[in-house]
Enzyme design. Structure first.
Site, PDB file in Angstrom:
ATOM      1  N   TRP A 101      47.827  57.860  20.165  1.00  0.00           N
ATOM      2  CA  TRP A 101      47.155  56.767  20.790  1.00  0.00           C
ATOM      3  C   TRP A 101      48.027  55.132  20.728  1.00  0.00           C
ATOM      4  O   TRP A 101      48.755  54.827  21.144  1.00  0.00           O
ATOM      5  CB  TRP A 101      45.785  56.912  21.450  1.00  0.00           C
ATOM      6  N   ASP A 170      42.363  49.038  21.914  1.00  0.00           N
ATOM      7  CA  ASP A 170      42.463  50.025  22.731  1.00  0.00           C
ATOM      8  C   ASP A 170      40.953  51.176  23.070  1.00  0.00           C
ATOM      9  O   ASP A 170      41.021  52.194  22.198  1.00  0.00           O
ATOM     10  CB  ASP A 170      43.998  51.164  23.303  1.00  0.00           C
ATOM     11  N   LYS A 194      37.386  58.029  31.321  1.00  0.00           N
ATOM     12  CA  LYS A 194      36.048  58.625  30.623  1.00  0.00           C
ATOM     13  C   LYS A 194      34.881  58.451  30.813  1.00  0.00           C
ATOM     14  O   LYS A 194      33.989  59.114  31.252  1.00  0.00           O
ATOM     15  CB  LYS A 194      36.442  58.919  29.211  1.00  0.00           C
TER      16      LYS A 194
END
Ligand code: PMP
Length: 358
Positions: A101, A170, A194
């Site tokens: 990511w 992030d 999430k």
């Protein structure tokens, strides 16, 4: 009772939240309509939106000089929004590359500014984050970006990097898993699916002084200053996701807040890592100090065992344990809504499976 759902995201939500959403679905608080059927500028949705922000602020102890934005486009949208808002095309932004990511974030940023990889995790084969003292920061960088938890690799920073430039994180797969010190960051972003709520929403927490830049290149829906000026209502927001996120935040407060969640999350993760390490069968390669509390990837001794593991686990009421398609193996995601009993059940299943397949 529902099966335990270890999905990495969109991920399991608390039963209480889903039950409340179900009960309010046809008629929100006697209004005669559901919250997704009314104007985002009306009183009812306004109350939901404001309360969600207030609860997020309370949970994370967000200082007053930070704004909270509720945006669309996911964390992937933020991969572009961050450089478009915080850098000019000829400016350099530092990125830490610790896996899938963070690499995606840096790759997208390259379209909008100059990117310098200030450190990576290649030497450890992505099994340990770079040492705090080893970051090759650019003097005058627009910002330093990192990914505190790599959702696929299960690699987590045990420290907060320091830079004279604003720190951008992030936090998609780690936000709300424990208390954080917001004041150490210039900007935090997190896709909701999430630990915050259903997909469709991306929360941005940004220090007010960073909104002053004109950010002329940023499209309006990704422009922090414009969105902040309109309380994230510049256009129609994902009202249903925002409302359910609000229910999740209330649930978190009822659980005792983030210090309590941190104890619970640490205990869940430790229980699973102990079971992996002590098994002589399962294997997790991550350096112990950098092991994720939220995403626990592991392998079995023979690749042919992945499929029966996932199928038998599902049969035993343990869902969505298949590892990411790019790496294979198994991954158990243990977000806030996964109760300790889910981890107990997984560990018991893993013991039994290992005995049968040694
Ligand atoms: N960053 C991290 C750390 C993630 O885990 C994910 C999604 N799994 C993303 C970014 C991308 O989020 P989205 O699909 O909402 O854009």
């Amino acid at each position: 009772m529902r099966p335990f759902n270890f999905s990495p995201g969109p991920a399991t939500l608390p039963d209480e939240v889903l039950e409340q959403a179900r009960d309010e679905l046809l008629d929100w608080h006697g209004s005669g309509a559901s919250i997704m059927e009314v104007s985002h500028r009306g009183r009812d949705f306004g109350a939901c939106a404001a309360e969600a922000e207030a609860d997020l602020r309370a949970l994370l102890a967000i200082p007053d000089h930070y704004r909270v934005l509720f945006l669309q486009g996911g964390a992937t949208g933020q991969f572009a929004a961050v450089p478009l808002n915080l850098a000019e095309a000829d400016e350099i932004a530092d990125y830490l590359d610790t896996g899938h990511w963070s690499r995606r974030a840096a790759h997208e940023a390259r379209r909008f500014c100059r990117v310098h990889i200030a450190a990576d995790a290649a030497a450890s084969n992505q099994c340990a984050v770079p040492e705090a003292g080893s970051l090759r920061l650019t003097p005058g960088a627009a910002y330093l970006h990192y990914t505190p938890n790599e959702t696929i690799g299960g690699l987590e920073f045990p420290y907060v990097p320091e830079s004279p430039a604003p720190l951008v994180a992030d936090m998609t797969s780690t936000i709300l898993s424990r208390p954080i010190e917001v004041a150490r960051y210039g900007l935090i972003y997190a896709s909701a699916q999430k630990n915050i709520g259903p997909a469709g929403l991306c929360v941005v927490i940004v220090r007010e002084d960073l909104l002053a830049r004109p950010a002329r290149r940023a499209p309006a829906v990704l422009n922090y200053g414009l969105m902040a000026a309109d309380d994230s209502l510049l256009n129609t927001p994902p009202t249903l996701s925002w409302y359910i996120a609000g229910l999740v935040l209330k649930w978190l407060r009822r659980q005792g807040g983030l210090a309590r969640m941190a104890e619970r999350n640490r205990a869940k993760a430790e229980r699973l890592y102990r079971a992996i390490d002590g098994s002589g069968f399962y294997y997790n390669p991550i350096a112990p100090a950098c092991r994720s509390w939220m995403n626990v990837p592991f392998t079995l001794p023979r690749p042919g065992l992945d499929e029966p593991f996932v199928a038998e686990a599902a049969h035993a009421g343990l869902l969505h344990l298949k590892g990411h398609r790019s790496v294979g193996g198994i991954r158990a995601s243990l977000y806030n809504a996964m109760p300790p009993e889910g981890v107990d059940a997984l560990v018991a299943f893993m013991d039994d499976f290992a005995h049968r397949h040694r």
